[in-house]
Design a protein around this motif. Sequence first.
Motif, PDB file in Angstrom:
ATOM      1  N   SER A  62       0.834  -1.206   0.000  1.00 18.08           N
ATOM      2  CA  SER A  62       0.000   0.000   0.000  1.00 18.08           C
ATOM      3  C   SER A  62       0.868   1.255   0.000  1.00 18.08           C
ATOM      4  O   SER A  62       2.063   1.198   0.336  1.00 18.08           O
ATOM      5  CB  SER A  62      -0.921   0.006   1.219  1.00 18.08           C
ATOM      6  OG  SER A  62      -0.174   0.298   2.390  1.00 18.08           O
ATOM      7  N   PRO A  63       0.281   2.412  -0.334  1.00 11.83           N
ATOM      8  CA  PRO A  63       1.042   3.664  -0.341  1.00 11.83           C
ATOM      9  C   PRO A  63       1.586   4.043   1.034  1.00 11.83           C
ATOM     10  O   PRO A  63       2.566   4.791   1.134  1.00 11.83           O
ATOM     11  CB  PRO A  63       0.011   4.694  -0.814  1.00 11.83           C
ATOM     12  CG  PRO A  63      -1.007   3.904  -1.561  1.00 11.83           C
ATOM     13  CD  PRO A  63      -1.087   2.586  -0.851  1.00 11.83           C
ATOM     14  N   THR A  64       0.968   3.546   2.102  1.00  9.90           N
ATOM     15  CA  THR A  64       1.386   3.914   3.459  1.00  9.90           C
ATOM     16  C   THR A  64       2.386   2.931   4.068  1.00  9.90           C
ATOM     17  O   THR A  64       2.899   3.166   5.161  1.00  9.90           O
ATOM     18  CB  THR A  64       0.156   4.012   4.385  1.00  9.90           C
ATOM     19  OG1 THR A  64      -0.547   2.767   4.361  1.00  9.90           O
ATOM     20  CG2 THR A  64      -0.773   5.126   3.925  1.00  9.90           C
ATOM     21  N   ASP A  65       2.666   1.836   3.388  1.00 11.89           N
ATOM     22  CA  ASP A  65       3.622   0.849   3.903  1.00 11.89           C
ATOM     23  C   ASP A  65       5.038   1.420   3.954  1.00 11.89           C
ATOM     24  O   ASP A  65       5.444   2.173   3.058  1.00 11.89           O
ATOM     25  CB  ASP A  65       3.631  -0.406   3.023  1.00 11.89           C
ATOM     26  CG  ASP A  65       2.461  -1.329   3.306  1.00 11.89           C
ATOM     27  OD1 ASP A  65       1.861  -1.205   4.388  1.00 11.89           O
ATOM     28  OD2 ASP A  65       2.144  -2.165   2.440  1.00 11.89           O
ATOM     29  N   GLU A  66       5.784   1.049   4.988  1.00  7.74           N
ATOM     30  CA  GLU A  66       7.191   1.434   5.068  1.00  7.74           C
ATOM     31  C   GLU A  66       7.935   0.624   4.012  1.00  7.74           C
ATOM     32  O   GLU A  66       7.888  -0.615   4.021  1.00  7.74           O
ATOM     33  CB  GLU A  66       7.722   1.146   6.472  1.00  7.74           C
ATOM     34  CG  GLU A  66       9.031   1.866   6.797  1.00  7.74           C
ATOM     35  CD  GLU A  66      10.233   1.201   6.152  1.00  7.74           C
ATOM     36  OE1 GLU A  66      11.095   1.924   5.624  1.00  7.74           O
ATOM     37  OE2 GLU A  66      10.284  -0.053   6.146  1.00  7.74           O
ATOM     38  N   PRO A  67       8.635   1.274   3.069  1.00  5.39           N
ATOM     39  CA  PRO A  67       9.190   0.601   1.889  1.00  5.39           C
ATOM     40  C   PRO A  67      10.045  -0.639   2.159  1.00  5.39           C
ATOM     41  O   PRO A  67       9.757  -1.716   1.623  1.00  5.39           O
ATOM     42  CB  PRO A  67      10.006   1.703   1.211  1.00  5.39           C
ATOM     43  CG  PRO A  67       9.308   2.957   1.587  1.00  5.39           C
ATOM     44  CD  PRO A  67       8.845   2.735   2.990  1.00  5.39           C
ATOM     45  N   VAL A  68      11.092  -0.505   2.961  1.00  3.84           N
ATOM     46  CA  VAL A  68      12.011  -1.625   3.164  1.00  3.84           C
ATOM     47  C   VAL A  68      11.314  -2.785   3.864  1.00  3.84           C
ATOM     48  O   VAL A  68      11.447  -3.949   3.456  1.00  3.84           O
ATOM     49  CB  VAL A  68      13.248  -1.173   3.977  1.00  3.84           C
ATOM     50  CG1 VAL A  68      14.161  -2.362   4.260  1.00  3.84           C
ATOM     51  CG2 VAL A  68      14.015  -0.093   3.211  1.00  3.84           C
ATOM     52  N   ARG A  69      10.549  -2.482   4.887  1.00  2.00           N
ATOM     53  CA  ARG A  69       9.834  -3.523   5.628  1.00  2.00           C
ATOM     54  C   ARG A  69       8.831  -4.238   4.718  1.00  2.00           C
ATOM     55  O   ARG A  69       8.701  -5.465   4.758  1.00  2.00           O
ATOM     56  CB  ARG A  69       9.116  -2.926   6.833  1.00  2.00           C
ATOM     57  CG  ARG A  69       8.467  -3.973   7.744  1.00  2.00           C
ATOM     58  CD  ARG A  69       7.751  -3.350   8.926  1.00  2.00           C
ATOM     59  NE  ARG A  69       8.688  -2.717   9.840  1.00  2.00           N
ATOM     60  CZ  ARG A  69       8.776  -1.412  10.035  1.00  2.00           C
ATOM     61  NH1 ARG A  69       7.973  -0.586   9.378  1.00  2.00           N
ATOM     62  NH2 ARG A  69       9.650  -0.910  10.883  1.00  2.00           N
ATOM     63  N   ALA A  70       8.121  -3.466   3.891  1.00  2.00           N
ATOM     64  CA  ALA A  70       7.113  -4.052   3.006  1.00  2.00           C
ATOM     65  C   ALA A  70       7.736  -5.005   1.991  1.00  2.00           C
ATOM     66  O   ALA A  70       7.235  -6.108   1.760  1.00  2.00           O
ATOM     67  CB  ALA A  70       6.348  -2.949   2.286  1.00  2.00           C
ATOM     68  N   VAL A  71       8.853  -4.605   1.382  1.00  2.00           N
ATOM     69  CA  VAL A  71       9.508  -5.443   0.377  1.00  2.00           C
ATOM     70  C   VAL A  71      10.058  -6.720   1.002  1.00  2.00           C
ATOM     71  O   VAL A  71      10.003  -7.798   0.402  1.00  2.00           O
ATOM     72  CB  VAL A  71      10.629  -4.644  -0.344  1.00  2.00           C
ATOM     73  CG1 VAL A  71      11.479  -5.560  -1.223  1.00  2.00           C
ATOM     74  CG2 VAL A  71      10.021  -3.530  -1.189  1.00  2.00           C
ATOM     75  N   ARG A  72      10.579  -6.606   2.221  1.00  2.00           N
ATOM     76  CA  ARG A  72      11.145  -7.770   2.891  1.00  2.00           C
ATOM     77  C   ARG A  72      10.090  -8.741   3.387  1.00  2.00           C
ATOM     78  O   ARG A  72      10.291  -9.965   3.355  1.00  2.00           O
ATOM     79  CB  ARG A  72      12.017  -7.308   4.064  1.00  2.00           C
ATOM     80  CG  ARG A  72      13.361  -6.737   3.628  1.00  2.00           C
ATOM     81  CD  ARG A  72      14.158  -6.242   4.809  1.00  2.00           C
ATOM     82  NE  ARG A  72      15.496  -5.800   4.391  1.00  2.00           N
ATOM     83  CZ  ARG A  72      16.346  -5.130   5.171  1.00  2.00           C
ATOM     84  NH1 ARG A  72      15.988  -4.833   6.413  1.00  2.00           N
ATOM     85  NH2 ARG A  72      17.526  -4.766   4.728  1.00  2.00           N
ATOM     86  N   THR A 100       6.397   4.558  -4.316  1.00  2.00           N
ATOM     87  CA  THR A 100       7.688   4.892  -4.937  1.00  2.00           C
ATOM     88  C   THR A 100       8.860   4.338  -4.148  1.00  2.00           C
ATOM     89  O   THR A 100       9.788   3.748  -4.712  1.00  2.00           O
ATOM     90  CB  THR A 100       7.833   6.420  -5.081  1.00  2.00           C
ATOM     91  OG1 THR A 100       6.750   6.929  -5.850  1.00  2.00           O
ATOM     92  CG2 THR A 100       9.145   6.773  -5.779  1.00  2.00           C
ATOM     93  N   GLY A 101       8.835   4.523  -2.834  1.00  2.00           N
ATOM     94  CA  GLY A 101       9.926   4.041  -1.997  1.00  2.00           C
ATOM     95  C   GLY A 101      10.075   2.533  -2.071  1.00  2.00           C
ATOM     96  O   GLY A 101      11.192   2.002  -2.123  1.00  2.00           O
ATOM     97  N   ALA A 102       8.939   1.833  -2.087  1.00  2.00           N
ATOM     98  CA  ALA A 102       8.980   0.373  -2.170  1.00  2.00           C
ATOM     99  C   ALA A 102       9.532  -0.086  -3.513  1.00  2.00           C
ATOM    100  O   ALA A 102      10.288  -1.060  -3.591  1.00  2.00           O
ATOM    101  CB  ALA A 102       7.582  -0.202  -1.942  1.00  2.00           C
ATOM    102  N   LEU A 103       9.164   0.621  -4.586  1.00  2.00           N
ATOM    103  CA  LEU A 103       9.661   0.244  -5.908  1.00  2.00           C
ATOM    104  C   LEU A 103      11.169   0.454  -5.999  1.00  2.00           C
ATOM    105  O   LEU A 103      11.888  -0.371  -6.556  1.00  2.00           O
ATOM    106  CB  LEU A 103       8.956   1.047  -7.003  1.00  2.00           C
ATOM    107  CG  LEU A 103       9.365   0.693  -8.437  1.00  2.00           C
ATOM    108  CD1 LEU A 103       8.999  -0.753  -8.760  1.00  2.00           C
ATOM    109  CD2 LEU A 103       8.710   1.631  -9.449  1.00  2.00           C
ATOM    110  N   MET A 104      11.659   1.548  -5.432  1.00  2.00           N
ATOM    111  CA  MET A 104      13.099   1.801  -5.432  1.00  2.00           C
ATOM    112  C   MET A 104      13.825   0.746  -4.601  1.00  2.00           C
ATOM    113  O   MET A 104      14.909   0.279  -4.972  1.00  2.00           O
ATOM    114  CB  MET A 104      13.390   3.208  -4.923  1.00  2.00           C
ATOM    115  CG  MET A 104      12.943   4.304  -5.881  1.00  2.00           C
ATOM    116  SD  MET A 104      13.525   5.951  -5.458  1.00  2.00           S
ATOM    117  CE  MET A 104      12.622   6.275  -3.947  1.00  2.00           C
ATOM    118  N   THR A 105      13.214   0.349  -3.482  1.00  2.00           N
ATOM    119  CA  THR A 105      13.803  -0.697  -2.639  1.00  2.00           C
ATOM    120  C   THR A 105      13.836  -2.023  -3.383  1.00  2.00           C
ATOM    121  O   THR A 105      14.851  -2.737  -3.377  1.00  2.00           O
ATOM    122  CB  THR A 105      12.989  -0.855  -1.340  1.00  2.00           C
ATOM    123  OG1 THR A 105      12.987   0.394  -0.633  1.00  2.00           O
ATOM    124  CG2 THR A 105      13.583  -1.934  -0.456  1.00  2.00           C
ATOM    125  N   ALA A 106      12.730  -2.365  -4.048  1.00  2.00           N
ATOM    126  CA  ALA A 106      12.672  -3.599  -4.831  1.00  2.00           C
ATOM    127  C   ALA A 106      13.694  -3.565  -5.966  1.00  2.00           C
ATOM    128  O   ALA A 106      14.343  -4.574  -6.274  1.00  2.00           O
ATOM    129  CB  ALA A 106      11.264  -3.807  -5.387  1.00  2.00           C
TER     130      ALA A 106
END
Length: 329
Positions: A62-72, A100-106
Amino acid sequence: MKIAIDAMGGDHAPKEIILGVNKAARDFSDTGFVLYGDQEQIRKHLQPSERVTIVHTDEVISPTDEPVRAVRRKKEASMVKMAQAVADGEADACISAGNTGALMTAGLFIVGRIKGIERPALAPTLPTLDGKGFLMLDLGANADAKPEHLLQYAFMGQIYAEKVRKIEKPRVALLNIGSESNKGNELTKKTFDLLEGSDVNFVGNIEARELLEGHADVVVTDGFTGNVVLKAIEGTAASLFSMLKSTFTSSLKNKLAAGLIKSDLVELKNKMDYSEYGGAALFGLKSPVIKAHGSSNSNAVYHAIRQTRDIVMNDVAGTIKAAVAEQKE
């Protein structure tokens, strides 16, 4: 060629994402698509095609998910599975309008960074008054940057402008508070010297007020400054069109005037429409990762696909990799 797409990412997913894919599938007969997301929702809008397949998953970042935690933690999320397909060689590139942050992390942790690239950069093409547009990077992948990072941004931006936008000897500029070489902070002063001594076609500093006038084909800056500038441009454009709409609907006389110049207003709006330029490429990764605007409609998704296809066909990632290796030698 095969492009992996996060069908569940974005404000208008999956409908607008799928409508954009439908149009792309009709226009690009040499391209296959793999859609990641809820197959029931996807099939409501998908036009059957032997070149479009669905990989079902119920999990979404989701847009509100913390990027690194969400991807992991969300290994089955549509965005994560999309990036993994690229890393595994099952797709040539991927697109998402999601977090955006999650996509960059991925992109960093799954697709992987090109050896020698210290910091990947987020690079959209922004509109100019002459309709040609310019590439700007970094617009948010890294809040902080060193002069060496901005030099790499310049090389990557120049390669994209030459290969995909077909600009011969693209003009590269440095965003600064003045045109003089001694203006700015420590970062811009040192970057200016590096760019001036490099092989890029460096045309000097450019001020924010000049960006839309078409004085440069590639503009480099740090991610914090770039993101602020991007939001300022988007906000100003939205406010301006809102004021125009309010003015032209305020009275019968103004409504009649608006009717007379309607086609000109539409042309003006289209000239400043980000969706015509595609998405923001994350340069510096082993394979193309494209961030579509969060509010993308089907037209924006279609152009993001067109842009991604061009990046793959022109082997932009491979050219950047070769250029970095040559620079190190």
